[in-house]
Design a protein around this motif. Structure first.
Motif, PDB file in Angstrom:
ATOM      1  N   ARG A 297      -6.698   0.627  -5.690  1.00  0.00           N
ATOM      2  CA  ARG A 297      -5.838  -0.397  -6.331  1.00  0.00           C
ATOM      3  C   ARG A 297      -6.240  -0.655  -7.789  1.00  0.00           C
ATOM      4  O   ARG A 297      -6.119  -1.780  -8.277  1.00  0.00           O
ATOM      5  CB  ARG A 297      -5.865  -1.712  -5.535  1.00  0.00           C
TER       6      ARG A 297
ATOM      7  N   GLU B 180       4.895   3.972  -9.412  1.00  0.00           N
ATOM      8  CA  GLU B 180       3.469   3.649  -9.274  1.00  0.00           C
ATOM      9  C   GLU B 180       2.691   3.840 -10.583  1.00  0.00           C
ATOM     10  O   GLU B 180       1.618   3.273 -10.755  1.00  0.00           O
ATOM     11  CB  GLU B 180       2.833   4.515  -8.179  1.00  0.00           C
TER      12      GLU B 180
ATOM     13  N   GLU C 141       0.826  -1.197   0.000  1.00  0.00           N
ATOM     14  CA  GLU C 141       0.000   0.000   0.000  1.00  0.00           C
ATOM     15  C   GLU C 141       0.864   1.251   0.000  1.00  0.00           C
ATOM     16  O   GLU C 141       1.907   1.323   0.651  1.00  0.00           O
ATOM     17  CB  GLU C 141      -0.952   0.021   1.204  1.00  0.00           C
TER      18      GLU C 141
ATOM     19  N   GLN D 297      -4.939   0.030 -10.926  1.00  0.00           N
ATOM     20  CA  GLN D 297      -3.720   0.484 -11.577  1.00  0.00           C
ATOM     21  C   GLN D 297      -3.939   0.868 -13.042  1.00  0.00           C
ATOM     22  O   GLN D 297      -3.427   1.886 -13.524  1.00  0.00           O
ATOM     23  CB  GLN D 297      -2.651  -0.610 -11.487  1.00  0.00           C
TER      24      GLN D 297
END
Length: 452
Positions: A83, A222, A3, A85
């Motif tokens: 989450r 990220e 996370e 992505q």
């Protein structure tokens, strides 16, 4: 997947560590604005007038870039918190796409409409000619600022704010260094005056853009930007601009407020207009610190909103309000104690001091209330209620402020005009707190219960 720190790090440490680099970079940017004006003022009064007339266009460009960036930032952070992505990557790509589109719009405006814009304010041929040169350079080469700000918001959404400080700091310092070289002519270069100031500006922006591209590719893991896979997703664009358009309007309103305030003040004297311009540049040192924190506040709130973490959202809001109040109180004391010294930075003469000292002291009394509204407006954006932010900003900059300023100045004289700022900011801070309570009851409790 591990996370992101925005969901697990202690709130006080998280907000401060993310805010501090942005604050430093924005304070450097504020320093550049003041230094730039000081250099241009030493060319001639006409040169300063030409650049001042173009300043609202520059403010609108930054407003469009930053407002779009708010939409990118909030949506990207929310997807990362959930989450998701793939969607996060698509938002980042669409952010770059809109940056290029926005640049093209302003390039066209600068190329074809500079002359008409400047003639709205001045018939002096020399001022208009210098203004056209300055405006065309700043708009035609504005791709640097649009792309730079987009990459900054991508970094902020992932919690990597230290790189913002590097990007903006380097760009602003390059600008400051090149200003005297290009304006006055050094190291064998010709003196280019106002055009030199514009060239220094766009060179600094382009260097900052290049740094942003390199750092994002090397350091921000990220987000993966796959431009070859890009295709326009209207749903993402709508979601971005649902948040972004109110943010654009909020920041653009400042440009219109400045123009309208100048129209009120010029009835007293050109010195009164200069005092307001100086005040605006000086207050940036205070307000930029809070705005820097807000740039970190939005992704933190958006991430935890997406993750359904109610207590972290509440703690973040409360701590951000505390920090903003401390910053604003310090700024108020500086303006109360040292107005003369602040005005001397701009070579103020007796007439300017007579107008400027009471102006700085009176307006600075509104700083604390302004800080509350600024933090809560960013909070509303992050929590999906951008219209609340837009309403507060309209009241602060236009709907309340301008009528009060006109009424007080025309009825009681110039010094009473400045009290309009305190009355406006006080009322808007109270309304912002009311909206916060409403959002807490209707948005936080219901939405986060659904997340849970």
């Amino acid at each position: 997947m591990e996370e992101n720190k925005m969901g697990i790090m202690g709130i006080k440490r998280l907000l401060l560590t993310m805010s501090f680099p942005i604050m430093i970079s924005m304070l450097v940017q504020a320093l550049y604005n003041i230094v730039d004006s000081m250099f241009i003022a030493r060319v001639s009064e006409d040169a300063l007038a030409a650049v001042s007339l173009c300043y609202p266009i520059q403010m609108i460009m930054v407003a469009v870039a930053c407002g779009t960036g708010v939409g990118v930032n909030a949506l990207l952070s929310r997807y990362l918190g959930q989450r998701r992505q793939k969607e996060a990557n698509k938002v980042a790509i669409h952010g770059l796409f809109t940056a290029i589109c926005n640049w093209l719009v302003f390039a066209v405006i600068g190329l074809f409409f500079s002359n008409a814009f400047l003639h709205l304010f001045s018939d002096d041929a020399q001022i208009v000619d210098m203004g056209i040169n300055y405006m065309q350079i700043c708009t035609i080469f504005s791709f640097g600022v649009f792309v730079q700000i987009t990459y900054e918001r991508i970094m902020q959404s992932t919690g990597n704010t230290i790189y913002n400080m590097i990007i903006q700091g380097v760009g602003a310092l390059v600008n400051i260094i090149l200003d005297p070289i290009f304006i006055f002519g050094m190291f064998g270069l010709p003196a280019m005056g106002v055009a030199g100031a514009a060239i220094a500006t766009v060179v600094g922006q382009i260097i900052a853009m290049i740094l942003g591209i390199i750092i994002t590719q090397k350091k921000v893991q990220e987000i993966q930007l796959h431009i070859c896979d890009f295709h326009i997703d209207t749903m993402i664009l709508r979601s971005m601009y649902r948040i972004g358009i109110p943010a654009i309007l909020m920041q653009s309103i400042m440009s219109f407020m400045t123009v309208m305030m100048n129209m009120i003040l010029v009835s007293f004297s050109e010195t009164a207009v200069s005092v307001f311009s100086i005040y605006y540049k000086l207050q940036q040192f205070v307000f930029m610190a809070v705005l820097g924190m807000n740039n970190a506040l939005i992704p933190i709130l958006s991430y935890n909103y997406g993750a359904g973490k109610r207590e972290r959202i509440k703690e973040t809001i409360h701590f951000a309000l505390l920090v903003a109040c401390v910053i604003m109180v310090i700024g108020t004391f500086i303006f109360q104690l040292f107005p003369t010294q602040l005005l001397y930075l701009f070579d103020a003469k007796e007439n300017m001091l007579t107008i400027g000292i009471p102006a700085l002291r009176i307006i600075s009394l509104s700083f604390l209330f302004a800080g509350i509204s600024m933090v809560l407006c960013s909070t509303f954006q992050a929590l999906g209620s951008p219209n609340h932010s837009l309403l507060i900003t309209l009241l602060r900059q236009m709907v309340l402020l301008l009528p009060l300023a006109y009424l007080f100045s025309s009825t009681f004289g110039l010094n009473m005009c400045w009290w309009a700022f305190l009355i406006t900011e006080t009322l808007c801070a109270l309304l912002s707190l009311f909206f916060l309570k409403t959002i807490h009851n209707k948005v936080l409790c219901s939405s986060l219960t659904e997340h849970g």
